[in-house]
Design an enzyme around this catalytic site. Sequence first.
Site, short mmCIF file in Angstrom:
data_model
loop_
_atom_site.label_atom_id
_atom_site.label_comp_id
_atom_site.label_asym_id
_atom_site.label_seq_id
_atom_site.Cartn_x
_atom_site.Cartn_y
_atom_site.Cartn_z
N ARG A 145 -13.55 -8.69 0.83
CA ARG A 145 -12.11 -8.44 0.70
C ARG A 145 -11.34 -9.68 1.19
O ARG A 145 -10.37 -10.10 0.58
CB ARG A 145 -11.69 -7.20 1.53
CG ARG A 145 -12.19 -5.86 1.01
CD ARG A 145 -11.44 -5.39 -0.22
NE ARG A 145 -10.01 -5.29 -0.02
CZ ARG A 145 -9.37 -4.24 0.51
NH1 ARG A 145 -10.05 -3.17 0.85
NH2 ARG A 145 -8.05 -4.25 0.65
N ARG A 196 0.89 -1.17 0.00
CA ARG A 196 0.00 0.00 0.00
C ARG A 196 0.91 1.20 0.00
O ARG A 196 1.62 1.46 0.99
CB ARG A 196 -0.92 -0.01 1.22
CG ARG A 196 -1.57 1.33 1.45
CD ARG A 196 -2.72 1.28 2.41
NE ARG A 196 -3.87 0.65 1.80
CZ ARG A 196 -5.11 0.72 2.27
NH1 ARG A 196 -5.35 1.40 3.36
NH2 ARG A 196 -6.10 0.13 1.66
N CYS A 209 -16.18 1.89 -0.43
CA CYS A 209 -15.04 1.04 -0.10
C CYS A 209 -14.73 1.05 1.40
O CYS A 209 -14.11 0.12 1.90
CB CYS A 209 -13.82 1.48 -0.89
SG CYS A 209 -13.36 3.19 -0.59
N HIS A 239 -6.87 0.67 -6.79
CA HIS A 239 -7.16 -0.19 -5.64
C HIS A 239 -7.88 -1.45 -6.17
O HIS A 239 -9.07 -1.63 -5.95
CB HIS A 239 -8.02 0.57 -4.63
CG HIS A 239 -8.07 -0.04 -3.26
ND1 HIS A 239 -7.38 -1.18 -2.92
CD2 HIS A 239 -8.74 0.33 -2.14
CE1 HIS A 239 -7.62 -1.48 -1.65
NE2 HIS A 239 -8.44 -0.58 -1.16
N GLN A 245 -10.13 -3.81 -3.99
CA GLN A 245 -11.46 -3.29 -3.67
C GLN A 245 -12.42 -3.55 -4.83
O GLN A 245 -13.58 -3.94 -4.61
CB GLN A 245 -11.36 -1.78 -3.41
CG GLN A 245 -12.60 -1.20 -2.79
CD GLN A 245 -12.78 -1.67 -1.34
OE1 GLN A 245 -11.85 -1.62 -0.56
NE2 GLN A 245 -13.97 -2.14 -1.01
N ASP A 269 -16.97 7.21 -2.45
CA ASP A 269 -15.74 7.11 -1.65
C ASP A 269 -15.47 8.51 -1.08
O ASP A 269 -16.09 9.50 -1.51
CB ASP A 269 -14.59 6.64 -2.56
CG ASP A 269 -13.28 6.40 -1.81
OD1 ASP A 269 -13.28 6.35 -0.57
OD2 ASP A 269 -12.23 6.26 -2.49
N1 CP Z 1 -11.17 -0.14 1.84
C1 CP Z 1 -9.93 -0.23 2.37
O1 CP Z 1 -8.95 -0.51 1.68
O2 CP Z 1 -9.90 -0.02 3.71
P1 CP Z 1 -8.57 0.25 4.60
O3 CP Z 1 -8.00 1.55 4.13
O4 CP Z 1 -9.06 0.28 6.00
O5 CP Z 1 -7.61 -0.87 4.35
N1 NVA Z 2 -9.69 6.71 -1.99
C1 NVA Z 2 -9.41 6.31 -0.63
C2 NVA Z 2 -9.66 4.85 -0.46
C3 NVA Z 2 -9.42 4.31 0.92
C4 NVA Z 2 -9.63 2.83 1.02
C5 NVA Z 2 -7.97 6.67 -0.28
O1 NVA Z 2 -7.09 6.47 -1.11
O2 NVA Z 2 -7.74 7.16 0.82
#
Ligand code: CP
Ligand code: NVA
Length: 309
Positions: A290, A105, A262, A132, A135, A222
Amino acid sequence: MKPVRHLVSMSDFSKEEINGLIDLARKLRVEWRSGIPRHTLASKTLAMVFEKPSLRTRVTFESGMTQLGGHAIYLAPGDIQIGKREPVADVARNLSRWVQGIMARTHRHSTVVGLAEHAAVPVINALSDLEHPCQALALAMAIRDRRELHGTHVVFVGDGNNVAHSIMLLCAITGMRFTISCPAGYEPSAVILEKCGALRGTCAIEREPEAAVRDADVIYTDVWASMGQEEETETRRAAFSRYQVNEALLRSAPEHAVISHCLPAHRGEEITSEVLDSARCIAFDEAENRLHVQKAVLLFLLGGESVGD
Ligand code: CP
Ligand code: NVA
């Protein structure tokens, strides 16, 4: 020797593979709910590189590896300081000597791309500033629990961000229609729009959220400011104020349309609690997925399981 497969972009998987992964994820869900063990990844380790916070991603990947008999190592933001303490390529080379998979990440998408370029083991994008894909797979599974993917109209109300990008690509690959309703200046990235076109997908842009949801099957939203955009919070709050998914907007949508997010959600901003906690909302089913769909991805990429053949 077969080339190492990665999940850096949603477009790394074909329609057959996506459907095959969902088939496998559904089996895994039945097994998990019935307490039937599957320890195919015994003695395998997943390194989880995090540059940003997480609830769902960390817990689902870590418990997913445990449930498959393997192990996951959490590398917190600041632990390895990828690209600062040592170059991305060297992190990839080192991890490849010890573990069987890398989940990342990251802030920059180029970091996940760099890991995949230099790793001898599969790399899974667990959110970058561009995509992502995990997701999007969880959403695909939630949709398939309710209807066929092909022909489903997904309407994204909000920022043309990483989640929107992966869902757009998912739609292009699986034959779903994709519309985004966003203010000017917050459209999806040109790179992803081009990729979507190359996959023969379309992305309709509709400024009016009421018009956008008129024939929606799935309405998605989102946060307005993603992780890393915190300093833009106020500007974005003003720009997106009429893009809230609320009961008033849903009056313009078909009755059968379901809502998802998400998560984490900013209740009262992009979505109201009334909608998020309603029976039409599938966000928590998607969050559960997930776990199942990522276990399917782990079995496919790390465990040699064949899918979609
Ligand atoms: N949706 C998602 O990826 O959640 P987190 O940021 O909590 O991992
Ligand atoms: N678009 C959001 C998604 C979080 C799961 C971010 O990148 O923070």
